[in-house]
Design an enzyme around this catalytic site. Sequence first.
Site, PDB file in Angstrom:
ATOM      1  N   ARG A 148       8.669  26.068 -29.434  1.00  0.00           N
ATOM      2  CA  ARG A 148       6.933  24.551 -29.539  1.00  0.00           C
ATOM      3  C   ARG A 148       8.297  23.523 -29.987  1.00  0.00           C
ATOM      4  O   ARG A 148       7.594  22.627 -29.907  1.00  0.00           O
ATOM      5  CB  ARG A 148       6.437  25.562 -30.322  1.00  0.00           C
ATOM      6  CG  ARG A 148       5.558  26.713 -30.381  1.00  0.00           C
ATOM      7  CD  ARG A 148       4.968  26.739 -31.485  1.00  0.00           C
ATOM      8  NE  ARG A 148       3.361  27.748 -31.121  1.00  0.00           N
ATOM      9  CZ  ARG A 148       3.091  28.645 -31.799  1.00  0.00           C
ATOM     10  NH1 ARG A 148       3.470  28.934 -33.448  1.00  0.00           N
ATOM     11  NH2 ARG A 148       1.902  29.259 -31.529  1.00  0.00           N
ATOM     12  N   LYS A 192      -7.213  44.726 -27.613  1.00  0.00           N
ATOM     13  CA  LYS A 192      -8.404  44.942 -28.130  1.00  0.00           C
ATOM     14  C   LYS A 192      -9.529  44.868 -27.134  1.00  0.00           C
ATOM     15  O   LYS A 192      -8.901  43.353 -26.851  1.00  0.00           O
ATOM     16  CB  LYS A 192      -8.652  44.437 -28.992  1.00  0.00           C
ATOM     17  CG  LYS A 192      -8.083  45.168 -30.374  1.00  0.00           C
ATOM     18  CD  LYS A 192      -8.404  44.534 -32.471  1.00  0.00           C
ATOM     19  CE  LYS A 192      -8.339  45.068 -32.668  1.00  0.00           C
ATOM     20  NZ  LYS A 192      -8.391  44.746 -34.540  1.00  0.00           N
ATOM     21  N   GLY A 205       0.157  34.419 -26.898  1.00  0.00           N
ATOM     22  CA  GLY A 205       1.179  35.072 -27.393  1.00  0.00           C
ATOM     23  C   GLY A 205       2.396  35.739 -26.983  1.00  0.00           C
ATOM     24  O   GLY A 205       3.581  35.899 -26.478  1.00  0.00           O
ATOM     25  N   GLY A 222      -3.894  31.002 -29.181  1.00  0.00           N
ATOM     26  CA  GLY A 222      -5.400  31.060 -29.744  1.00  0.00           C
ATOM     27  C   GLY A 222      -6.255  29.866 -29.021  1.00  0.00           C
ATOM     28  O   GLY A 222      -7.303  30.005 -28.499  1.00  0.00           O
TER      29      GLY A 222
HETATM   30  P1  AMP Z   1      -3.494  41.304 -27.720  1.00  0.00           P
HETATM   31  O1  AMP Z   1      -2.832  40.580 -29.294  1.00  0.00           O
HETATM   32  O2  AMP Z   1      -4.370  41.926 -27.546  1.00  0.00           O
HETATM   33  O3  AMP Z   1      -2.698  40.787 -26.604  1.00  0.00           O
HETATM   34  O4  AMP Z   1      -2.658  42.835 -28.008  1.00  0.00           O
HETATM   35  C1  AMP Z   1      -1.274  42.858 -27.632  1.00  0.00           C
HETATM   36  C2  AMP Z   1      -0.399  44.103 -27.913  1.00  0.00           C
HETATM   37  O5  AMP Z   1      -1.480  44.921 -27.175  1.00  0.00           O
HETATM   38  C3  AMP Z   1       0.634  44.407 -27.714  1.00  0.00           C
HETATM   39  O6  AMP Z   1       1.794  43.907 -29.313  1.00  0.00           O
HETATM   40  C4  AMP Z   1       1.000  45.381 -26.908  1.00  0.00           C
HETATM   41  O7  AMP Z   1       1.878  46.814 -27.539  1.00  0.00           O
HETATM   42  C5  AMP Z   1      -0.473  46.288 -27.368  1.00  0.00           C
HETATM   43  N1  AMP Z   1      -0.522  47.134 -25.962  1.00  0.00           N
HETATM   44  C6  AMP Z   1      -0.911  46.917 -24.792  1.00  0.00           C
HETATM   45  N2  AMP Z   1      -0.772  47.976 -24.304  1.00  0.00           N
HETATM   46  C7  AMP Z   1      -1.005  48.859 -25.099  1.00  0.00           C
HETATM   47  C8  AMP Z   1      -1.698  50.341 -24.727  1.00  0.00           C
HETATM   48  N3  AMP Z   1      -1.630  50.502 -23.957  1.00  0.00           N
HETATM   49  N4  AMP Z   1      -1.630  51.127 -26.263  1.00  0.00           N
HETATM   50  C9  AMP Z   1      -1.899  50.313 -27.632  1.00  0.00           C
HETATM   51  N5  AMP Z   1      -1.319  48.907 -27.285  1.00  0.00           N
HETATM   52  C10 AMP Z   1      -1.105  48.472 -26.537  1.00  0.00           C
END
Ligand code: AMP
Length: 400
Positions: free
Chosen positions: A35, A200, A356, A379
């Site tokens: 950044r 999620k 991110g 974000g």
């Molecule tokens: P997000 O912040 O929602 O983009 O999520 C990113 C996170 O999702 C990363 O830290 C990954 O380790 C986690 N992630 C990706 N695939 C999986 C999975 N199949 N099961 C659990 N965590 C996951």
Amino acid sequence: MPDFSQFNFKGKKALIRVDYNVPLNDKLEITDDTRMRASIPTIRKILKDGGSVILMSHLGRPKDGPADKYSLRHLVKHLSDLLGGLPVLFANDCIGEQARLTAGLLKPGEVLLLENLRFYKEEEKGDEDFAKKLAMLGDVYVNDAFGTAHRAHASTTVIAKFFPSDKKMFGLLMESEVKSAEKVMHQAGRPFVAIIGGAKVSDKMLILENLLEKATDIIIGGGMAYTFMKAEGGNIGNSLCELDRVQTAIDLLSKATAKGVCIHLPSDSIIADKFDAEAQTSTSPSNNIPDGWMGLDIGPNACEQFANVISRSKTILWNGPMGVFEMDKFRHGTKSIALAAVEATKHGAFSLVGGGDSVSAVNMFGLAEKVSYVSTGGGAMLEYFEGKELPGIAAITRSS
Ligand code: AMP
């Protein structure tokens, strides 16, 4: 709004909102200066014109006023290095007498960094009086903090009202972020694939909904894919699943069918017997994961399936990893997607990586230079693609 590149900053004090919210380790050393580096072209242009620069930013989430671990003082030396050894002045407050005096005495060619804006609660509250005090420090306001453009804070949004429309503008970083995002949102070449991953579904529902209006294909990977698998009646073992989102996933799948948008779910997964870097692993169809096992990455067939979709796309938007890429054993899916995006880019596709974790992933693979654009604002980028108006952008463009 004036065009930053055309604006002559000679003799002007430019007050720039940057996003220097960089990670620091226990020794208060910067562990990722992306950044900061991204702000350098904007600073250099102003100095080259014969102007001076006053930088303001937040760092971390200080709760109760000033705290050393959130002080921007820790960034001074590195900023000076990035500017080729140019001394950087520091004011240990962002408003008040010292900031006012130092800013007032600033000469052309000089750079002043103000202390953390969030040492004042007024910053996040968007307090007008606080914004006005900041505004008084400069002659021209430049917003170069795309990473906070989705926040209606004093320094990102409210401050703009204290500058006439010919004295507020985007900096070079903000300009290129907005241009890339607009290109994908409004002038996307088709086929347009959106690759959405991460943990999620609930975090990504709005972006998925909005992309149904824009994309021809949506690839869903990462932990969130298993809620969709469940929605389709699959067995997902212990994989991540948001039971309260299963119905939303069903609705989204049928909306996509109605709109002719193709949703691609991973046909197979790398499964593990526990969430651990040393777990036992195997490969399984994603809709038939044995009890006691969990999907932690997309499998080899899914990599190929997704790479095919990516290779025939003209626009690629990627947000979120395909698996737990932080662990060696579950990194391959994310890497293969990154490589497919790089390959498609070589053949003329426009690829934008935003958010991110996908950004950390392309950096980790050393592929950041090989996609069309890597966004610095997780974000903000997400909210932009959810179809929301970003207040930091509107504050400048609306009044121009
Ligand atoms: P997000 O912040 O929602 O983009 O999520 C990113 C996170 O999702 C990363 O830290 C990954 O380790 C986690 N992630 C990706 N695939 C999986 C999975 N199949 N099961 C659990 N965590 C996951």
